[in-house]
Design an enzyme around this catalytic site. Sequence first.
Site, PDB file in Angstrom:
ATOM      1  N   LYS A 128       3.611  33.961 -16.261  1.00 30.74           N
ATOM      2  CA  LYS A 128       4.129  35.024 -15.576  1.00 30.74           C
ATOM      3  C   LYS A 128       3.244  35.648 -14.478  1.00 30.74           C
ATOM      4  O   LYS A 128       2.023  35.549 -14.575  1.00 30.74           O
ATOM      5  CB  LYS A 128       4.898  36.021 -16.307  1.00 30.74           C
ATOM      6  CG  LYS A 128       3.608  36.706 -17.423  1.00 30.74           C
ATOM      7  CD  LYS A 128       2.376  37.140 -17.136  1.00 30.74           C
ATOM      8  CE  LYS A 128       2.107  38.387 -16.266  1.00 30.74           C
ATOM      9  NZ  LYS A 128       0.748  38.678 -15.990  1.00 30.74           N
ATOM     10  N   TYR A 213       5.865  43.334 -17.570  1.00 29.10           N
ATOM     11  CA  TYR A 213       6.024  43.640 -18.995  1.00 29.10           C
ATOM     12  C   TYR A 213       6.865  44.543 -19.344  1.00 29.10           C
ATOM     13  O   TYR A 213       7.752  44.519 -20.172  1.00 29.10           O
ATOM     14  CB  TYR A 213       4.557  43.799 -19.764  1.00 29.10           C
ATOM     15  CG  TYR A 213       3.739  42.422 -19.838  1.00 29.10           C
ATOM     16  CD1 TYR A 213       3.734  41.511 -21.026  1.00 29.10           C
ATOM     17  CD2 TYR A 213       2.870  41.980 -18.803  1.00 29.10           C
ATOM     18  CE1 TYR A 213       2.986  40.390 -21.052  1.00 29.10           C
ATOM     19  CE2 TYR A 213       1.940  41.153 -18.722  1.00 29.10           C
ATOM     20  CZ  TYR A 213       2.117  40.207 -19.856  1.00 29.10           C
ATOM     21  OH  TYR A 213       1.383  38.904 -20.093  1.00 29.10           O
TER      22      TYR A 213
HETATM   23  P1  NAD Z   1      -8.229  33.427 -13.469  1.00 26.66           P
HETATM   24  O1  NAD Z   1      -8.616  33.954 -11.959  1.00 26.66           O
HETATM   25  O2  NAD Z   1      -9.360  33.861 -14.545  1.00 26.66           O
HETATM   26  O3  NAD Z   1      -8.095  31.740 -13.483  1.00 26.66           O
HETATM   27  C1  NAD Z   1      -7.386  31.484 -12.274  1.00 26.66           C
HETATM   28  C2  NAD Z   1      -7.675  29.939 -12.245  1.00 26.66           C
HETATM   29  O4  NAD Z   1      -7.169  29.373 -11.070  1.00 26.66           O
HETATM   30  C3  NAD Z   1      -9.364  29.648 -12.087  1.00 26.66           C
HETATM   31  O5  NAD Z   1      -9.548  28.663 -12.945  1.00 26.66           O
HETATM   32  C4  NAD Z   1      -9.354  29.373 -10.561  1.00 26.66           C
HETATM   33  O6  NAD Z   1     -10.401  28.403 -10.426  1.00 26.66           O
HETATM   34  C5  NAD Z   1      -8.031  28.508 -10.551  1.00 26.66           C
HETATM   35  N1  NAD Z   1      -7.705  28.666  -8.826  1.00 26.66           N
HETATM   36  C6  NAD Z   1      -7.569  27.602  -8.031  1.00 26.66           C
HETATM   37  N2  NAD Z   1      -7.273  27.968  -6.936  1.00 26.66           N
HETATM   38  C7  NAD Z   1      -7.598  29.324  -6.674  1.00 26.66           C
HETATM   39  C8  NAD Z   1      -7.799  30.329  -5.664  1.00 26.66           C
HETATM   40  N3  NAD Z   1      -7.174  29.865  -4.367  1.00 26.66           N
HETATM   41  N4  NAD Z   1      -7.923  31.417  -5.911  1.00 26.66           N
HETATM   42  C9  NAD Z   1      -8.447  31.816  -7.244  1.00 26.66           C
HETATM   43  N5  NAD Z   1      -8.223  31.004  -8.125  1.00 26.66           N
HETATM   44  C10 NAD Z   1      -8.172  29.557  -8.056  1.00 26.66           C
HETATM   45  O7  NAD Z   1      -6.783  33.980 -13.597  1.00 26.66           O
HETATM   46  P2  NAD Z   1      -6.124  34.070 -15.045  1.00 26.66           P
HETATM   47  O8  NAD Z   1      -6.274  35.393 -15.649  1.00 26.66           O
HETATM   48  O9  NAD Z   1      -6.156  33.058 -15.989  1.00 26.66           O
HETATM   49  O10 NAD Z   1      -4.602  34.122 -14.612  1.00 26.66           O
HETATM   50  C11 NAD Z   1      -3.967  32.889 -14.279  1.00 26.66           C
HETATM   51  C12 NAD Z   1      -2.342  33.104 -14.376  1.00 26.66           C
HETATM   52  O11 NAD Z   1      -1.835  33.455 -15.989  1.00 26.66           O
HETATM   53  C13 NAD Z   1      -1.787  34.178 -13.591  1.00 26.66           C
HETATM   54  O12 NAD Z   1      -0.454  33.667 -13.022  1.00 26.66           O
HETATM   55  C14 NAD Z   1      -1.389  35.245 -14.366  1.00 26.66           C
HETATM   56  O13 NAD Z   1      -0.669  36.143 -14.022  1.00 26.66           O
HETATM   57  C15 NAD Z   1      -1.337  34.828 -15.596  1.00 26.66           C
HETATM   58  N6  NAD Z   1      -1.867  35.356 -16.975  1.00 26.66           N
HETATM   59  C16 NAD Z   1      -0.902  35.749 -17.871  1.00 26.66           C
HETATM   60  C17 NAD Z   1      -1.175  36.455 -19.123  1.00 26.66           C
HETATM   61  C18 NAD Z   1      -0.405  36.749 -20.233  1.00 26.66           C
HETATM   62  O14 NAD Z   1      -0.677  37.689 -21.150  1.00 26.66           O
HETATM   63  N7  NAD Z   1       0.707  35.864 -20.164  1.00 26.66           N
HETATM   64  C19 NAD Z   1      -2.575  37.081 -19.022  1.00 26.66           C
HETATM   65  C20 NAD Z   1      -3.471  36.838 -18.070  1.00 26.66           C
HETATM   66  C21 NAD Z   1      -3.075  36.261 -17.012  1.00 26.66           C
END
Ligand code: NAD
Length: 362
Positions: A128, A213
């Site tokens: 999401k 949420y």
């Molecule tokens: P994060 O920044 O920790 O990870 C993002 C990943 O994408 C990294 O591995 C990064 O290297 C990669 N990536 C590839 N291209 C990129 C770019 N152009 N810019 C930045 N990163 C790039 O983020 P996250 O917290 O893991 O979030 C990822 C997804 O998960 C998002 O859509 C977020 O909304 C969702 N999320 C959901 C929950 C939940 O509780 N369901 C919690 C956190 C995040």
Amino acid sequence: MQRRPFLATLGATAAALTTGARAQEPAGKKLGWALVGLGSLSTNQIAPALAKTKHCKLSAIVTGTPAKAEAWKKQHGIPDSHVYNYETFDRIADNPDVDVIYIVLPNSMHEEYVIRAAKAGKHVFCEKPMANSAEECRRMIAAVKAAGKQLGIGYRCQFEPHHRECIRLAREKVFGPLKFLEAGFGFQIGDPTQWRLRKNLAGGGALMDVGIYALQACRYLTGEEPVEIVAQETKTDPVKFAEVDETITWSMKFPSGVAASLMTTYGFNGKNFFSATCQRGRFGLDPAFNYDGIKGWTSRPDVKIQFPAVDHFQAEMDAFADAILNNKPFTPGGEEGLRDLLAIEAIYRSIREGKAVKVEAP
Ligand code: NAD
């Protein structure tokens, strides 16, 4: 996880999903999952949860960072043949060990990777918010449908027992008909350079990330879609939040007459709750949206909302695998993601136009 019949009504639109032509899989088969994007969520929540699931296993990874690939290969015993980067990703079509592709990338990348995953002939699970716009959601739904596969959206709270019990209390009118909902989720965001503060990657600010949420909670508690929304935005740091929203408050009107008042913020901690006021009492969760430590309360000493902790990610992935293995439609699917984006677009529209607006039809 207990399944209750009333939950069958959750996301009635799930019937619109194709269930795929696949015959029932042999009992005990574990579906192979590929993770796309090895950031914080994949590392700290999804990979550990996958190891606990009944019906899933981590089979492949997709990353643009070779050093991460090396670390994950070692830690999870993933062979070289099951490691992809963003250029080689499409070759995953030829990997029979991958049944499901889980997109865990910044929001603006969800559409491209969901569509590529569907074209590779795999089931798709997407974090999401589903995408940055309703139009993107529609294209994602169409692509997965055309592939005859299932699409799941990572709305983990729908698999959490406190939330499920609140849905039951609302739907079964245990405190009488629902009248008013309040919900909020926010936190003080740190690093000003992160993608969550860039509009082209995040689509928006607090609303897209965590306000969703609170919005979801109002939708699943009522079982209705908001028809009209009025919203206001405030900013205390116009530099940090130059591109995205910091704090938004909004109200929503539901067809049955239920009213809802919500907020989201990247500016401060302390809001993480919902409360439901019914004709004959009240109930809610506070905190509501954390990975653990969720606490329920009610206005009646004889009605408690108290359950052992579950791993939300384990529960949602096993539910998705169960739907695939047994050829059943899965909810929350793309239609749920689209409904949230339609409401989110109405919230931003209301802020821009300075008036109440209707939510568009899907
Ligand atoms: P994060 O920044 O920790 O990870 C993002 C990943 O994408 C990294 O591995 C990064 O290297 C990669 N990536 C590839 N291209 C990129 C770019 N152009 N810019 C930045 N990163 C790039 O983020 P996250 O917290 O893991 O979030 C990822 C997804 O998960 C998002 O859509 C977020 O909304 C969702 N999320 C959901 C929950 C939940 O509780 N369901 C919690 C956190 C995040």
